[in-house]
Design a protein around this motif. Structure first.
Motif, PDB file in Angstrom:
ATOM      1  N   PHE A  63       0.750  -1.117  -0.018  1.00  0.00           N
ATOM      2  CA  PHE A  63       0.043  -0.066   0.055  1.00  0.00           C
ATOM      3  C   PHE A  63       0.998   1.384  -0.153  1.00  0.00           C
ATOM      4  N   LEU A  66       1.062   1.869  -3.744  1.00  0.00           N
ATOM      5  CA  LEU A  66      -0.062   2.453  -4.196  1.00  0.00           C
ATOM      6  C   LEU A  66      -0.174   4.133  -3.862  1.00  0.00           C
ATOM      7  N   THR A 103     -10.098  -2.929   2.622  1.00  0.00           N
ATOM      8  CA  THR A 103     -10.785  -1.493   2.146  1.00  0.00           C
ATOM      9  C   THR A 103     -10.978  -1.392   0.744  1.00  0.00           C
ATOM     10  N   PRO A 104     -12.098  -0.844   0.346  1.00  0.00           N
ATOM     11  CA  PRO A 104     -12.320  -0.663  -1.153  1.00  0.00           C
ATOM     12  C   PRO A 104     -11.309   0.028  -1.832  1.00  0.00           C
ATOM     13  N   GLU A 105     -10.771   1.112  -1.124  1.00  0.00           N
ATOM     14  CA  GLU A 105      -9.500   1.578  -1.659  1.00  0.00           C
ATOM     15  C   GLU A 105      -8.389   0.964  -2.064  1.00  0.00           C
ATOM     16  N   HIS A 106      -8.086  -0.117  -1.053  1.00  0.00           N
ATOM     17  CA  HIS A 106      -6.972  -0.827  -1.131  1.00  0.00           C
ATOM     18  C   HIS A 106      -7.255  -1.872  -2.314  1.00  0.00           C
ATOM     19  N   GLU A 108      -9.497  -1.497  -4.787  1.00  0.00           N
ATOM     20  CA  GLU A 108      -9.299  -1.115  -6.179  1.00  0.00           C
ATOM     21  C   GLU A 108      -7.844  -0.820  -6.564  1.00  0.00           C
ATOM     22  N   GLY A 109      -6.904  -0.434  -5.773  1.00  0.00           N
ATOM     23  CA  GLY A 109      -5.623  -0.392  -5.966  1.00  0.00           C
ATOM     24  C   GLY A 109      -4.902  -1.332  -6.383  1.00  0.00           C
ATOM     25  N   GLU A 112      -5.924  -2.517  -9.900  1.00  0.00           N
ATOM     26  CA  GLU A 112      -5.431  -1.939 -10.773  1.00  0.00           C
ATOM     27  C   GLU A 112      -4.142  -2.452 -11.200  1.00  0.00           C
ATOM     28  N   THR A 166     -17.998  -2.779   5.575  1.00  0.00           N
ATOM     29  CA  THR A 166     -16.578  -2.628   4.864  1.00  0.00           C
ATOM     30  C   THR A 166     -16.599  -3.736   3.947  1.00  0.00           C
ATOM     31  N   LYS A 169     -18.571  -3.133   1.019  1.00  0.00           N
ATOM     32  CA  LYS A 169     -18.139  -2.215  -0.003  1.00  0.00           C
ATOM     33  C   LYS A 169     -16.585  -2.735  -0.641  1.00  0.00           C
ATOM     34  N   THR A 173     -16.574  -2.818  -4.920  1.00  0.00           N
ATOM     35  CA  THR A 173     -15.791  -1.863  -5.727  1.00  0.00           C
ATOM     36  C   THR A 173     -15.591  -2.551  -7.113  1.00  0.00           C
TER      37      THR A 173
END
Length: 201
Positions: A63, A66, A103-106, A108-109, A112, A166, A169, A173
């Protein structure tokens, strides 16, 4: 412009602000040199691949990679072999470290970073760093894609959170179909393999 400017030293890797600056600089120069033959030379491609792999291999947390503002934009402008090489190392590190994606952010990263494996599969890799001689489609599917699919399947199990909202979510994602496509790609070959094994019993 000399391709030496893309080289990544240990001093840069060990200094996060310097790495952020160097990654941003490289992304800018790659955009400016998009139509230059020098950018696509094996030497330049190797320098860029080394830059992309260095933080993935060096930092304890994926992370942190990212968090580099220009990392994903730079990665997505690279050739298929470079993106696939980076995704392969990312997948191996996630499994080696059992990195929880909570987490959704992790989520998605991470996906990607792995997008080239999920959406593009196996392609010919001639003419770039780490490229192997072109082989027939069946050989590629057997030797490379199946192994990658196995890793992706295990990574799916690391999508988890202690919080139910979470967790939901994280799953949401990938409403664009990427996660569904991933599951199809990794589950179908696994089921086929299990069927063959049962047939031998």
């Amino acid at each position: 412009m000399s391709t030496k400017s893309f080289r990544t030293s240990n001093d840069i890797i060990n200094n996060l602000p310097m790495l952020i600056s160097h990654t941003r600089y490289t992304h800018k120069k790659v955009s400016e040199m998009a139509n230059s033959a020098d950018l696509h030379s094996p030497q330049c491609q190797q320098h860029i691949l080394n830059l992309m792999l260095a933080p993935v291999k060096s930092y304890a947390s994926l992370f942190t990679v990212l968090a580099l503002p220009s990392y994903l934009p730079l990665l997505h402008t690279q050739s298929y072999p470079t993106r696939r090489s980076v995704a392969g190392v990312v997948a191996q590190n996630i499994l080696k470290n059992q990195t929880k994606i909570s987490t959704p952010e992790h989520a998605e990263g991470v996906f990607e970073l792995l997008r080239v494996l999920i959406r593009e599969g196996a392609q010919q890799q001639a003419g770039y760093p780490g490229a192997q001689a072109p082989r027939k489609g069946r050989d590629i599917e057997t030797d490379e894609t199946v192994e990658e699919q196995g890793r992706l399947a295990r990574i799916v199990h690391l999508l988890c959170s202690d919080n139910n909202d979470t967790q939901f979510k994280v799953g949401q994602t990938f409403n664009d179909g990427s996660l569904a496509l991933l599951i199809i790609r990794v589950v179908a070959p696994a089921n086929s393999s299990e069927s063959v094994q049962r047939g031998w019993r």
